[in-house]
Design a protein around this motif. Structure first.
Motif, mmCIF file in Angstrom:
data_model
loop_
_atom_site.group_PDB
_atom_site.id
_atom_site.type_symbol
_atom_site.label_atom_id
_atom_site.label_comp_id
_atom_site.label_asym_id
_atom_site.label_seq_id
_atom_site.Cartn_x
_atom_site.Cartn_y
_atom_site.Cartn_z
ATOM 1 N N ASP A 13 -49.730 -3.689 -33.822
ATOM 2 C CA ASP A 13 -49.196 -4.304 -32.597
ATOM 3 C C ASP A 13 -47.948 -5.151 -32.799
ATOM 4 N N HIS A 14 -47.332 -5.040 -33.951
ATOM 5 C CA HIS A 14 -46.073 -5.733 -34.200
ATOM 6 C C HIS A 14 -44.973 -4.721 -34.523
ATOM 7 N N VAL A 15 -43.734 -5.174 -34.358
ATOM 8 C CA VAL A 15 -42.568 -4.325 -34.592
ATOM 9 C C VAL A 15 -41.659 -5.017 -35.603
ATOM 10 N N LEU A 16 -41.128 -4.241 -36.514
ATOM 11 C CA LEU A 16 -40.247 -4.792 -37.547
ATOM 12 C C LEU A 16 -38.802 -4.852 -37.046
ATOM 13 N N VAL A 17 -38.203 -6.016 -37.164
ATOM 14 C CA VAL A 17 -36.792 -6.169 -36.800
ATOM 15 C C VAL A 17 -36.066 -6.806 -37.983
ATOM 16 N N THR A 18 -34.803 -6.438 -38.142
ATOM 17 C CA THR A 18 -34.043 -6.919 -39.303
ATOM 18 C C THR A 18 -32.727 -7.539 -38.852
ATOM 19 N N GLN A 19 -32.295 -8.530 -39.610
ATOM 20 C CA GLN A 19 -31.053 -9.235 -39.277
ATOM 21 C C GLN A 19 -29.955 -8.806 -40.238
ATOM 22 N N TRP A 30 -29.343 -8.996 -34.841
ATOM 23 C CA TRP A 30 -30.603 -8.319 -35.119
ATOM 24 C C TRP A 30 -30.501 -6.871 -34.695
ATOM 25 N N GLU A 31 -31.208 -6.013 -35.425
ATOM 26 C CA GLU A 31 -31.153 -4.574 -35.164
ATOM 27 C C GLU A 31 -32.472 -3.939 -35.567
ATOM 28 N N PHE A 32 -32.615 -2.674 -35.210
ATOM 29 C CA PHE A 32 -33.663 -1.859 -35.787
ATOM 30 C C PHE A 32 -33.048 -1.217 -37.026
ATOM 31 N N PRO A 33 -33.690 -1.330 -38.182
ATOM 32 C CA PRO A 33 -33.058 -0.834 -39.407
ATOM 33 C C PRO A 33 -32.785 0.664 -39.338
ATOM 34 N N GLY A 34 -31.794 1.088 -40.091
ATOM 35 C CA GLY A 34 -31.404 2.505 -40.092
ATOM 36 C C GLY A 34 -30.016 2.647 -40.659
ATOM 37 N N TYR A 99 -36.069 -10.523 -42.080
ATOM 38 C CA TYR A 99 -36.836 -9.615 -41.223
ATOM 39 C C TYR A 99 -37.961 -10.396 -40.559
ATOM 40 N N LYS A 100 -38.463 -9.832 -39.465
ATOM 41 C CA LYS A 100 -39.602 -10.420 -38.763
ATOM 42 C C LYS A 100 -40.464 -9.289 -38.228
ATOM 43 N N TRP A 101 -41.765 -9.540 -38.167
ATOM 44 C CA TRP A 101 -42.683 -8.667 -37.416
ATOM 45 C C TRP A 101 -42.970 -9.399 -36.104
ATOM 46 N N LEU A 102 -42.552 -8.829 -34.984
ATOM 47 C CA LEU A 102 -42.728 -9.481 -33.684
ATOM 48 C C LEU A 102 -43.559 -8.611 -32.752
ATOM 49 N N LYS A 103 -44.216 -9.257 -31.800
ATOM 50 C CA LYS A 103 -44.878 -8.508 -30.738
ATOM 51 C C LYS A 103 -43.797 -8.015 -29.780
ATOM 52 N N PRO A 104 -44.034 -6.876 -29.111
ATOM 53 C CA PRO A 104 -42.999 -6.349 -28.213
ATOM 54 C C PRO A 104 -42.437 -7.390 -27.255
ATOM 55 N N HIS A 105 -43.286 -8.224 -26.661
ATOM 56 C CA HIS A 105 -42.773 -9.174 -25.661
ATOM 57 C C HIS A 105 -41.891 -10.271 -26.278
ATOM 58 N N GLN A 106 -41.887 -10.397 -27.590
ATOM 59 C CA GLN A 106 -41.051 -11.411 -28.254
ATOM 60 C C GLN A 106 -39.659 -10.875 -28.631
ATOM 61 N N LYS A 108 -37.067 -9.657 -27.040
ATOM 62 C CA LYS A 108 -35.853 -9.956 -26.261
ATOM 63 C C LYS A 108 -35.212 -11.282 -26.633
ATOM 64 N N GLN A 109 -35.961 -12.160 -27.297
ATOM 65 C CA GLN A 109 -35.400 -13.475 -27.606
ATOM 66 C C GLN A 109 -34.370 -13.439 -28.738
ATOM 67 N N LEU A 110 -34.242 -12.313 -29.414
ATOM 68 C CA LEU A 110 -33.290 -12.233 -30.538
ATOM 69 C C LEU A 110 -31.870 -11.964 -30.052
ATOM 70 N N ASP A 111 -30.898 -12.254 -30.922
ATOM 71 C CA ASP A 111 -29.488 -11.937 -30.645
ATOM 72 C C ASP A 111 -29.200 -10.529 -31.193
ATOM 73 N N TRP A 112 -29.343 -9.546 -30.310
ATOM 74 C CA TRP A 112 -29.286 -8.130 -30.715
ATOM 75 C C TRP A 112 -27.870 -7.584 -30.826
#
Ligand SMILES: Nc1nc2c([nH]c(=O)n2[C@@H]2O[C@H](COP(=O)(O)OP(=O)(O)OP(=O)(O)O)[C@@H](O)[C@H]2O)c(=O)[nH]1
Length: 129
Positions: A13-19, A30-34, A99-106, A108-112
């Motif tokens: 139930d968490h999503v990985l995001v990377t800075q 912040w981005e989705f890695p790739g 990196y962070k593991w966030l819940k989907p609802h969290q 949007k708070q990042l600077d994407w």
């Protein structure tokens, strides 16, 4: 146009995001890695390779979301998103700052990175988040 894959990696139930680091383009965003697709590989080969190269983990592709074409001041990219499941490995940051593991609802708070925003929206609708 530069073809770039990115991974929305899910685990429990968490999503990985990377800075992105200070040294990369779009520093500290912040981005989705790739990363960029090579001439000799498929989109799916690319995302599995990039995730292993950048993060030292293995994932499997679950689904593909809608690619987003975005014009930055200096370049135009086609960002191709894949929802993935975490399989195995210990995360080692080989390019990113954090990196962070966030819940989907969290998420949007990042600077994407700008190109990611429509992809994030599509993902959140999919998740009812
Ligand atoms: N991997 C990744 N790249 C993204 C995302 N969003 C986004 O705009 N990009 C852009 O897509 C390109 C991906 O390139 P990359 O990460 O493989 O390589 P790079 O930093 O060396 O790119 P650069 O040569 O522009 O500095 C970069 O220009 C990056 O800014 C994203 O969510 N994931």
């Amino acid at each position: 146009m530069i073809n770039v894959t990115c991974a929305i990696i899910e685990k429990d139930d968490h999503v990985l995001v990377t800075q992105r680091s200070e040294l990369m383009s779009l520093p500290l965003k912040w981005e989705f890695p790739g990363g960029k697709i090579n001439e000799t590989e498929t989109e799916e080969d690319c995302i599995l390779r990039e995730i292993y190269e950048e993060l030292n983990i293995n994932v499997k592709v679950v689904s593909k979301l809608t690619p987003n074409i975005y014009q930055y001041p200096n370049k135009k990219i086609k960002l191709i998103p894949f929802v993935c499941h975490f399989l195995e490995g210990q995360i080692i940051l080989l390019e990113h700052k954090e990196y962070k593991w966030l819940k989907p609802h969290q998420l949007k708070q990042l600077d994407w990175a700008e190109a990611d925003l429509p992809i994030l929206e599509e993902y959140l609708i999919l998740k009812n988040a």
